[in-house]
Design an enzyme around this catalytic site. Structure first.
Site, short mmCIF file in Angstrom:
data_model
loop_
_atom_site.label_atom_id
_atom_site.label_comp_id
_atom_site.label_asym_id
_atom_site.label_seq_id
_atom_site.Cartn_x
_atom_site.Cartn_y
_atom_site.Cartn_z
N SER A 149 0.87 -1.42 -0.23
CA SER A 149 -0.30 -0.07 0.53
C SER A 149 0.96 1.53 -0.06
CB SER A 149 -1.08 0.28 1.33
OG SER A 149 -1.64 1.52 1.18
N TYR A 163 -1.25 -1.19 10.37
CA TYR A 163 -1.62 -1.10 8.86
C TYR A 163 -0.66 -0.86 7.90
CZ TYR A 163 -3.69 -0.76 4.55
OH TYR A 163 -4.20 -0.99 3.13
N1 LIG Z 1 -8.53 0.01 -1.38
C1 LIG Z 1 -7.24 0.13 -1.76
O1 LIG Z 1 -7.71 1.11 -1.49
C2 LIG Z 1 -6.69 -0.21 -1.20
C3 LIG Z 1 -5.37 0.64 -0.89
C4 LIG Z 1 -3.92 0.23 -0.93
C5 LIG Z 1 -3.65 -1.38 -0.58
N2 LIG Z 1 -5.41 -1.71 -0.24
C6 LIG Z 1 -5.14 -3.72 -0.23
O2 LIG Z 1 -5.04 -4.61 -0.98
C7 LIG Z 1 -5.72 -5.51 -0.44
C8 LIG Z 1 -7.44 -5.23 -0.14
O3 LIG Z 1 -7.97 -5.21 -0.79
P1 LIG Z 1 -9.17 -4.42 -0.27
O4 LIG Z 1 -9.77 -3.06 -0.58
O5 LIG Z 1 -9.51 -4.79 -1.88
O6 LIG Z 1 -10.12 -4.89 0.46
P2 LIG Z 1 -11.40 -5.71 0.98
O7 LIG Z 1 -12.29 -4.67 0.04
O8 LIG Z 1 -11.66 -5.70 2.59
O9 LIG Z 1 -11.24 -7.33 0.44
C9 LIG Z 1 -10.58 -8.01 1.12
C10 LIG Z 1 -10.62 -9.50 1.23
O10 LIG Z 1 -8.96 -9.86 1.30
C11 LIG Z 1 -9.87 -11.48 2.06
N3 LIG Z 1 -9.73 -11.82 3.72
C12 LIG Z 1 -9.70 -10.50 5.23
N4 LIG Z 1 -9.45 -11.31 5.55
C13 LIG Z 1 -9.15 -12.39 5.42
C14 LIG Z 1 -8.40 -13.68 5.83
N5 LIG Z 1 -8.18 -13.46 7.67
N6 LIG Z 1 -8.47 -14.70 5.71
C15 LIG Z 1 -8.58 -14.96 4.37
N7 LIG Z 1 -8.87 -13.54 3.51
C16 LIG Z 1 -9.25 -12.86 4.19
C17 LIG Z 1 -12.37 -10.82 2.02
O11 LIG Z 1 -12.55 -11.98 2.50
P3 LIG Z 1 -13.62 -12.54 3.53
O12 LIG Z 1 -13.41 -11.31 4.54
O13 LIG Z 1 -14.51 -13.32 2.97
O14 LIG Z 1 -12.71 -12.92 4.36
C18 LIG Z 1 -11.48 -9.74 0.87
O15 LIG Z 1 -11.81 -11.33 -0.11
C19 LIG Z 1 -4.94 -5.33 1.27
O16 LIG Z 1 -3.95 -5.79 0.66
C20 LIG Z 1 -5.19 -3.64 1.17
O17 LIG Z 1 -3.88 -3.83 2.60
C21 LIG Z 1 -6.38 -1.48 -0.79
#
Ligand SMILES: NC(=O)c1ccc[n+]([C@@H]2O[C@H](COP(=O)([O-])OP(=O)(O)OC[C@H]3O[C@@H](n4cnc5c(N)ncnc54)[C@H](OP(=O)(O)O)[C@@H]3O)[C@@H](O)[C@H]2O)c1
Length: 259
Positions: A149, A163
């Protein structure tokens, strides 16, 4: 020379957290590129349903697991051992976040964030090394892609201490593992996304006009789109990206580094 440099047909990939948000953007991009994609997340029903949906465009298999636990990582690892003896691409995307004022930041949330964002990518990669090695060659290395991130590149406005530290951690872990695995022809890179709409960032988009306000603070004047994320993963997974290792690539519209 340029012909087929982004070709991925016939490869196998795992995308953790592939059931929604950024993981789903990546899984969909890979399935449409002809990759056999395994997705994993905790909620089994959702994971199964998403895999069935993505399978309309190719092949997607659901393996639900809780990656915050050693038994969840073991379960995913052993399922993949039998279902994907050669694994070309591992995308460690599943992540979680927690925000609280410094004085009140709960130790259990700190541990949970680190378990999912840093320990799980490390142990899952460790577990999948035999399959990654089986797919790797000097001409076409196997690829590990960790989702970091921009919060790990610069101090964020939000009070998400565990985080931001975990994301700086996964960036450095990616470089360290790249160094250890380069001799086996496995590349390891991290992508540092900027702002993408997802469940994790939903709270930022809730007020009317929020997206426009957020976009205007980003040098390229917009938030991230699915193809920004899928495109970077396809690049890193294909012949086009086969000479890149140990890199942390911001995909953020210039948010972390430009004025
Ligand atoms: N969105 C952004 O702007 C952004 C920016 C920078 C970095 N990121 C990074 O991108 C990645 C995805 O984020 P996102 O924004 O797409 O978040 P999200 O919508 O909350 O999706 C998270 C995903 O991870 C799964 N997950 C969460 N905890 C888990 C666990 N203990 N075991 C297995 N699966 C798990 C969730 O499914 P379940 O809840 O069913 O387990 C879901 O599929 C993360 O690493 C985040 O830090 C996101």
């Amino acid at each position: 020379m340029g012909e087929g440099i982004f070709e991925l047909k016939g490869k196998s990939a795992v995308v953790t957290g592939g059931s929604r948000g950024i993981g789903l953007m990546i899984a969909e991009g890979l399935v449409k590129a002809g990759v056999r994609v395994f997705i994993s997340s905790r909620k089994a029903e959702v994971c199964d349903e998403v895999a069935a949906n993505l399978s309309k465009d190719g092949e997607c298999i659901s393996i639900p697991a809780d990656l915050s636990t050693a038994s969840g990582i073991d379960h995913l690892g052993s399922e993949l051992e039998s279902q994907a003896p050669e694994l070309h691409i591992l995308v460690n995307n599943a992540g979680t976040a927690w925000g609280a004022p410094l004085e009140e930041y709960p130790p259990e949330s700190f541990n949970k964030v680190w378990a999912v964002n840093v320990q799980a990518p490390f142990h899952l990669t460790q577990k999948l090394l035999p399959q990654l090695k089986a797919a790797a060659s000097p001409e076409d290395p196997a690829r590990v892609i960790n989702i970091g991130s921009i919060d790990g590149l610069r101090v964020p406005a939000l009070e998400n201490y565990a985080y931001s530290a975990s994301k700086a951690g996964i960036h450095q872990l990616s470089r360290h593992m790249a160094s250890a695995l380069v001799g086996h022809f496995i590349t390891v890179n991290a992508i540092a996304p900027g702002l993408f709409p997802s469940r994790m960032t939903k709270f930022m988009f809730e007020n009317e006009g929020a997206e426009q306000a957020l976009a205007s603070a980003i040098p390229l004047q917009r938030v991230g789109r699915p193809e920004d994320m899928a495109g970077t993963v396809i690049f890193l997974s294909s012949r086009a990206g086969s000479y890149v290792t140990g890199a942390v690539i911001p995909v953020d519209g210039g948010a972390a580094t430009l004025r």
